[in-house]
Design an enzyme around this catalytic site. Structure first.
Site, PDB file in Angstrom:
ATOM      1  N   ARG A 103      -3.264 -10.103  -5.352  1.00  0.00           N
ATOM      2  CA  ARG A 103      -4.047  -8.876  -5.540  1.00  0.00           C
ATOM      3  C   ARG A 103      -5.352  -9.244  -6.237  1.00  0.00           C
ATOM      4  O   ARG A 103      -5.549 -10.381  -6.663  1.00  0.00           O
ATOM      5  CB  ARG A 103      -3.264  -7.782  -6.291  1.00  0.00           C
ATOM      6  CG  ARG A 103      -2.278  -8.200  -7.331  1.00  0.00           C
ATOM      7  CD  ARG A 103      -2.793  -8.636  -8.676  1.00  0.00           C
ATOM      8  NE  ARG A 103      -3.892  -7.888  -9.187  1.00  0.00           N
ATOM      9  CZ  ARG A 103      -4.840  -8.404  -9.936  1.00  0.00           C
ATOM     10  NH1 ARG A 103      -4.808  -9.699 -10.270  1.00  0.00           N
ATOM     11  NH2 ARG A 103      -5.846  -7.676 -10.374  1.00  0.00           N
ATOM     12  N   ALA A 155      -9.639  -8.036  -5.597  1.00  0.00           N
ATOM     13  CA  ALA A 155     -10.446  -7.977  -4.374  1.00  0.00           C
ATOM     14  C   ALA A 155     -10.764  -9.353  -3.771  1.00  0.00           C
ATOM     15  O   ALA A 155     -10.453  -9.602  -2.588  1.00  0.00           O
ATOM     16  CB  ALA A 155     -11.722  -7.177  -4.647  1.00  0.00           C
ATOM     17  N   ARG A 211      -4.493  -2.986   2.742  1.00  0.00           N
ATOM     18  CA  ARG A 211      -5.011  -2.218   1.597  1.00  0.00           C
ATOM     19  C   ARG A 211      -6.427  -1.746   1.943  1.00  0.00           C
ATOM     20  O   ARG A 211      -7.245  -2.538   2.422  1.00  0.00           O
ATOM     21  CB  ARG A 211      -5.022  -3.076   0.322  1.00  0.00           C
ATOM     22  CG  ARG A 211      -3.613  -3.485  -0.123  1.00  0.00           C
ATOM     23  CD  ARG A 211      -3.611  -4.051  -1.527  1.00  0.00           C
ATOM     24  NE  ARG A 211      -3.771  -3.019  -2.529  1.00  0.00           N
ATOM     25  CZ  ARG A 211      -3.991  -3.261  -3.818  1.00  0.00           C
ATOM     26  NH1 ARG A 211      -4.115  -4.509  -4.252  1.00  0.00           N
ATOM     27  NH2 ARG A 211      -4.107  -2.266  -4.687  1.00  0.00           N
ATOM     28  N   ASP A 252     -13.877  -3.374  -6.776  1.00  0.00           N
ATOM     29  CA  ASP A 252     -13.251  -3.496  -5.448  1.00  0.00           C
ATOM     30  C   ASP A 252     -14.221  -3.160  -4.329  1.00  0.00           C
ATOM     31  O   ASP A 252     -14.066  -3.632  -3.200  1.00  0.00           O
ATOM     32  CB  ASP A 252     -12.011  -2.612  -5.362  1.00  0.00           C
ATOM     33  CG  ASP A 252     -10.891  -3.244  -6.166  1.00  0.00           C
ATOM     34  OD1 ASP A 252     -10.823  -2.994  -7.390  1.00  0.00           O
ATOM     35  OD2 ASP A 252     -10.112  -4.029  -5.590  1.00  0.00           O
TER      36      ASP A 252
HETATM   37  O1  MRU Z   1      -4.616  -3.140  -7.310  1.00  0.00           O
HETATM   38  P1  MRU Z   1      -5.224  -4.439  -7.725  1.00  0.00           P
HETATM   39  O2  MRU Z   1      -4.462  -5.149  -8.795  1.00  0.00           O
HETATM   40  O3  MRU Z   1      -5.528  -5.323  -6.532  1.00  0.00           O
HETATM   41  O4  MRU Z   1      -6.634  -4.029  -8.352  1.00  0.00           O
HETATM   42  C1  MRU Z   1      -7.499  -5.027  -8.808  1.00  0.00           C
HETATM   43  C2  MRU Z   1      -8.720  -4.502  -9.441  1.00  0.00           C
HETATM   44  O5  MRU Z   1      -8.978  -3.323  -9.487  1.00  0.00           O
HETATM   45  C3  MRU Z   1      -9.713  -5.520  -9.942  1.00  0.00           C
HETATM   46  O6  MRU Z   1     -10.388  -5.053 -11.073  1.00  0.00           O
HETATM   47  C4  MRU Z   1     -10.740  -5.792  -8.837  1.00  0.00           C
HETATM   48  O7  MRU Z   1     -10.106  -6.111  -7.640  1.00  0.00           O
HETATM   49  C5  MRU Z   1     -11.669  -6.884  -9.200  1.00  0.00           C
HETATM   50  S1  MRU Z   1     -10.876  -8.461  -9.208  1.00  0.00           S
HETATM   51  C6  MRU Z   1     -12.010  -9.656  -9.495  1.00  0.00           C
END
Ligand code: MRU
Length: 357
Positions: free
Chosen positions: A46, A48, A89, A237
């Site tokens: 997980r 982005a 996603r 994201d």
């Molecule tokens: O649901 P997730 O854990 O994938 O969400 C991740 C986030 O919101 C992070 O802050 C975002 O992806 C930035 S990661 C460098």
């Protein structure tokens, strides 16, 4: 050295299963596209940029698994693979950015054999991973330069090595600050409901010997009011053309609180997180996840069976709440629209190797 959550091992994708952290460190050997799609949906991988890297390697893996077929069925199969990954996603645009890059490589007309396609797809996926690692280090330096010698900062969710190639966006700033000899203390929001802050950010910062304090999300207002926080840093994201930022649910209230207490709010994200096709954050698709994550999380029922639950995984912070967006092309300040466009254009030039630093 921050942890690298994704590895390519001779046709297999190795993923650190982030749902089991911090208690267990289990590596998954992913050999099949449906396993990978499940791992992305379930947040075993997980964040982005990490989702983008995993998806790109997934296309390379699927190509390799199908290399004994004729070229027409190879193209059809990879179309289906890309569609399957694109449905995992919806919010992090890095997923679609990485799949687009893989599709572009696949559509190279001069390539005539399945074998050559396989080699080029793998090279592209590994380049996406390597670029991300380099990009995060550059952003880290830009961000760390904004900090005093002994800063106390606040972050939300996990935007670290676990969420990227290995270094992180927001947490990359903290690693860079440490490398510059600064003494940094990080407050990490717990990040309800899946606890990426306490499970992942605290874990990886402790591995790197960075002083970290976990707090419930609801304590952030009190902390910001206390005057102890020099700046807030988060990842993103998806960033719309006007600078509105989608990030983990709870980022928006944090941005409001930071503004209220005049604490700078920095977003750290590479150009691969920009979506300049969207004029504003209103158009960003927001993933809604199963209610059990809120009322039956981690195997413990905390709400009555059958209760209705609202569980958006992300929210949008309006550009007016953001002090600056830190990218691999520098620190962009309001008004964001021209700065984002210029950074995106510079990245395009880089893809054709214009020799720019
Ligand atoms: O649901 P997730 O854990 O994938 O969400 C991740 C986030 O919101 C992070 O802050 C975002 O992806 C930035 S990661 C460098």
């Amino acid at each position: 050295m921050p942890v690298s959550p994704i590895d390519w091992d001779d046709g297999t994708i190795r993923l650190l299963d982030q749902t089991l952290l911090p208690e267990e460190t289990v590596w998954l050997n992913i050999k099949d596209i449906h396993e990978l799609a499940e791992a992305i949906k379930m947040l075993r991988v997980r964040g982005a940029p990490a989702i983008g890297i995993a998806a790109a390697l997934g296309v390379a893996m699927a190509a390799n698994n199908f290399k004994d077929h004729d070229i027409t069925s190879f193209y059809d199969h990879l179309d289906t693979v890309i569609d399957t990954l694109a449905r995992t996603r919806p919010t992090a645009v890095n997923l679609f950015w990485a799949l687009d890059r893989m599709r572009t490589v696949l559509s190279e007309v001069s390539v005539k054999t399945v074998e050559e396609h396989c080699q080029r797809l793998l090279a592209q996926a590994l380049a996406i991973q390597a670029d991300d690692r380099a990009t995060c280090r550059i952003m880290g330096k830009y961000g760390a330069a904004l900090l005093s010698d002994s800063p106390t900062v606040l972050t939300h969710c996990n935007a670290g090595g676990l969420a990227t190639g290995d270094y992180g966006t927001a947490l990359g700033v903290f690693y860079a600050a440490q490398e510059m000899g600064k003494t940094i203390r990080v407050y990490a929001d717990e990040t309800r409901p899946l606890l990426q802050g306490s499970r992942l950010t605290a874990w990886e910062l402790m591995q790197a010997n960075i002083d970290v304090v976990v707090l419930p999300d609801s304590a952030a207002g009190m902390l910001l009011a206390s005057g102890r926080i020099e700046a807030v840093f988060t990842g993103a994201d998806r960033i719309a053309g006007n600078g509105d930022v989608a990030n983990k649910i709870g980022t928006y209230p944090l941005a409001v609180l930071a503004k209220r207490h005049q604490v700078p709010f920095y977003v750290v994200a590479p150009v691969s997180t920009f979506d300049l096709s969207l004029a504003s954050g209103e158009a960003i698709p927001i993933e809604e996840r199963h209610g059990d994550e809120v009322v039956n999380g981690f195997g413990r029922r905390t709400g009555p069976k059958g209760v209705k639950v609202f569980n958006p995984a992300f929210d949008v912070s309006p550009a007016e709440l953001i002090t600056a967006i830190i990218t691999e092309h520098g620190v962009i300040r309001p008004p964001f629209t021209p700065g984002l466009a210029a950074a995106a254009e510079r990245s395009l030039w880089k893809q054709v190797d214009d020799g720019l630093p």
